[in-house]
Design an enzyme around this catalytic site. Structure first.
Site, PDB file in Angstrom:
ATOM      1  N   ARG A 146       0.857  -1.182   0.000  1.00  0.00           N
ATOM      2  CA  ARG A 146       0.000   0.000   0.000  1.00  0.00           C
ATOM      3  C   ARG A 146       0.895   1.233   0.000  1.00  0.00           C
ATOM      4  NH1 ARG A 146      -2.234  -3.406   4.087  1.00  0.00           N
ATOM      5  NH2 ARG A 146      -4.349  -4.120   3.611  1.00  0.00           N
ATOM      6  N   LYS A 170      -2.280  -2.282   8.019  1.00  0.00           N
ATOM      7  CA  LYS A 170      -3.435  -1.677   8.685  1.00  0.00           C
ATOM      8  C   LYS A 170      -3.569  -2.217  10.097  1.00  0.00           C
ATOM      9  CE  LYS A 170      -6.335  -0.489   4.743  1.00  0.00           C
ATOM     10  NZ  LYS A 170      -7.662  -0.665   4.110  1.00  0.00           N
ATOM     11  N   HIS A 239      -1.756   2.521  -6.095  1.00  0.00           N
ATOM     12  CA  HIS A 239      -2.651   1.416  -5.775  1.00  0.00           C
ATOM     13  C   HIS A 239      -2.885   0.526  -6.996  1.00  0.00           C
ATOM     14  CE1 HIS A 239      -4.733  -0.113  -2.319  1.00  0.00           C
ATOM     15  NE2 HIS A 239      -5.817  -0.366  -3.026  1.00  0.00           N
ATOM     16  N   ARG A 242      -0.352  -2.107  -6.848  1.00  0.00           N
ATOM     17  CA  ARG A 242      -0.734  -3.151  -5.877  1.00  0.00           C
ATOM     18  C   ARG A 242      -1.750  -4.109  -6.516  1.00  0.00           C
ATOM     19  NH1 ARG A 242      -1.326  -4.479  -0.321  1.00  0.00           N
ATOM     20  NH2 ARG A 242      -3.464  -4.760   0.405  1.00  0.00           N
ATOM     21  N   HIS A 265      -4.332  -8.875   3.750  1.00  0.00           N
ATOM     22  CA  HIS A 265      -5.781  -8.820   3.942  1.00  0.00           C
ATOM     23  C   HIS A 265      -6.176  -9.674   5.141  1.00  0.00           C
ATOM     24  CE1 HIS A 265      -6.667  -7.745  -0.543  1.00  0.00           C
ATOM     25  NE2 HIS A 265      -6.361  -6.688   0.183  1.00  0.00           N
ATOM     26  N   TYR A 274      -9.859 -10.463  -6.787  1.00  0.00           N
ATOM     27  CA  TYR A 274      -8.845 -10.672  -7.817  1.00  0.00           C
ATOM     28  C   TYR A 274      -9.018 -11.998  -8.564  1.00  0.00           C
ATOM     29  CZ  TYR A 274      -6.510  -6.802  -5.536  1.00  0.00           C
ATOM     30  OH  TYR A 274      -6.222  -5.578  -5.007  1.00  0.00           O
TER      31      TYR A 274
END
Length: 299
Positions: A146, A170, A239, A242, A265, A274
């Protein structure tokens, strides 16, 4: 609990306990403050006064104001999280947004570069090339970082011997991600000249010509400018690199769990966007991997 106190306590909890990024906290604040404006216009000064009916009225009003379905869904998620907190704090009797449904959103696949476009973006080194720029672009595509993760990197986070980068994702979660050969070479080339600009002894991996840590906006401009110079006709942003990393790795491997880990994730449902692989490829994976699909040898 007053409206202002509720907002302040909720955001502090998200910052201190969940360790959310400033960008995410700012989005929470905008979503919640819009509700506060609505409540005050209705003469409401306490969180207990917001009923499910008023919650539906609020969302309908935001919809009529032209907010996109994706934005409304995000606001709904923010407000549900707020009231979960308020109920636990006994500052509200119930969560009025639990039964409120937002408008349906069409599921859009993330925009990714083709393999040829990615190759053109990286390409052969240019004469007098900005080594920091090459290292940034190579690392974004090589490791699927990210933008926020990239700009937080310090020199010590790169283990060049083992080809790994330690990333703060995150919620403050750390993970290690492999660095591709081309990205490793680009980082080594950048580190060889980095000290020329490191006037204040900063530990940041990527710095500008004044020795300051590169910010997110600077990286966005860097990527877009490189794409234009390399002949790509569409706007390229960090992004997108990514997304390209995830799509290309998944297309080559078919290993969704591995891509989930690489991207950081928490939920595999996020990674499943994806999975736009053609049926033939899926059938081959099934035939090769599933015990019930294997044909019995002829006797």
């Amino acid at each position: 609990m007053s409206l202002d106190a509720g907002v302040a306590h909720f955001l502090a909890k998200q910052r201190d306990e969940r360790r959310l990024s400033p960008h995410t906290l700012a989005a929470y604040r905008r979503d919640i403050e819009a509700l506060v404006v609505f409540m005050r216009a209705q003469g409401l000064t306490d969180w207990r006064a917001l009923t499910p009916e008023l919650a539906r009225q609020y969302l309908a009003r935001r919809h009529r104001a032209g907010l996109r379905p994706t934005s409304l869904q995000r606001q709904l998620s923010s407000l549900r999280a707020l009231f979960r907190f308020l109920v636990r704090m006994e500052a509200a009797p119930l969560n009025p947004f639990i039964g409120v449904r937002g408008p349906k959103t069409g599921r859009r696949l993330p925009r990714a570069l083709s393999v040829d476009e990615a190759a053109a973006l990286m390409g052969a080194p240019e004469e007098g090339e900005d080594l920091a720029e090459r290292a940034v672009v190579e690392l974004l595509y090589s490791s699927g970082l990210r933008l926020s993760e990239l700009v937080q990197l310090n020199v010590a986070d790169c283990d060049l011997a083992d080809g790994l980068v330690r990333v703060q994702g995150k919620g403050g979660k750390q993970r290690e991600v492999p660095i591709g050969r081309a990205a490793l070479a680009a980082i080594r080339a950048w580190l060889a000249v980095r000290e020329q600009f490191n006037f204040d002894g900063t530990v940041a991996l990527f710095i500008d010509r004044r020795g300051r840590r590169l910010g997110g906006r600077a990286v966005q401009l860097m990527v877009a400018a490189r794409a234009r110079r390399r002949g790509l006709v569409r706007h390229v942003h960090p992004h997108m690199l990514r997304h390209s990393f995830a799509s290309h790795v998944l297309e080559s491997s078919g290993d969704l769990r591995a891509v989930q880990e690489l991207l950081g994730h928490e939920n595999i449902a996020t990674t499943q966007i994806y999975t736009h692989l053609d049926f033939q490829h899926l059938a081959k994976v099934y035939d090769a991997a599933h015990p019930r699909a294997r044909r019995k040898p002829k006797t």
